[in-house]
Design a protein around this motif. Structure first.
Motif: not given
Length: 251
Positions: A88-96, A231-234
């Motif tokens: 499973t991939r989870w990227c903090k930059i992307l919204p939940i 990318f810039c806000n998170r």
């Protein structure tokens, strides 16, 4: 046969001994249907194992004899939850919601027309609502539909980067992970590619449910805007100027 028992309210232990069953009847068993019922009864109970211990509930679903909620949950997970051969991939930059969307896409759990049809839902057509040329599954929506191909071509020119033809979403992530350039370049590429499939799914849903409230010519601009904001806000590891992002975020 219960009407012929000498004691209808007797416990099982009163009819059982170490030698086997010893049921007291009020009279002799007659032939015909009565004898047939008696034979069926004895056939059903002759292989039953009894003891003199107090009756208890036993759990036979698996190796544990005692009932536990934990094992019920484990058994349901094993039998019902899908198995994924990829992590499973989870990227903090992307919204939940986008991370959950990616997770569902990797498990092939998006409600495409072929997926709904496999679940027994009656569909008027299995063709892609965006192009009407091929049956709709997630791989088609994201990579082989005419709308997707056109958008990926524009992303390729924008990033000044050769993007191969992906077979599925796992293939896309494998290409991202193998791409050289450091962690920042990985975050930019991952964010951009995920934004592409997210926008394509939004467009597909607008065609199905909203009568194309999102126009096809808006898709590229939406990818640029959404990916920049995420990318810039998170992203706590640096921002990129908007003008530079519009030109090429990889530069």
């Amino acid at each position: 046969m219960a009407g012929l028992a000498s004691n209808r309210n007797a416990c099982v232990s009163e009819y059982w001994s170490s030698q086997g069953w010893n049921i007291n009847w009020r009279r002799e068993i007659r032939g015909g249907a009565e004898l047939s019922q008696h034979s069926q009864l004895m056939s059903c109970i002759e292989n039953m194992c009894t003891n003199l211990d107090q009756d208890t509930w036993q759990w036979k679903f698996g190796d544990e004899e005692s009932f536990t909620v934990r094992y019920v949950r484990y058994s349901l997970d094993v039998s019902r939850l899908p198995f994924a051969s990829i992590a499973t991939r989870w990227c903090k930059i992307l919204p939940i919601k986008v991370n959950v969307f990616v997770w569902r896409a990797m498990l092939n759990r998006l409600p495409t027309r072929t997926s709904l049809d496999h679940r027994g839902i009656d569909m008027e057509s299995l063709l892609c609502p965006c192009c009407n040329n091929n049956v709709e599954d997630s791989n088609h929506v994201f990579f082989t539909c005419n709308v997707a191909l056109e958008l990926w071509n524009r992303i390729e020119m924008w990033l000044d980067l050769h993007i191969p033809e992906f077979v599925n979403i796992a293939d896309m992530f494998e290409w991202i992970d193998e791409h050289d350039g450091g962690s920042k370049q990985w975050r930019i590429l991952n964010t951009t590619c995920v934004t592409v499939i997210w926008i394509l799914w939004m467009y597909r849903n607008s065609v199905v449910f909203d009568g194309t409230t999102i126009k096809k010519h808006q898709l590229f601009d939406m990818v640029v805007l959404f990916s920049y904001n995420w990318f810039c806000n998170r992203n706590s590891k640096g921002r990129i100027n908007w003008n530079a992002w519009m030109q090429n975020p990889r530069m």
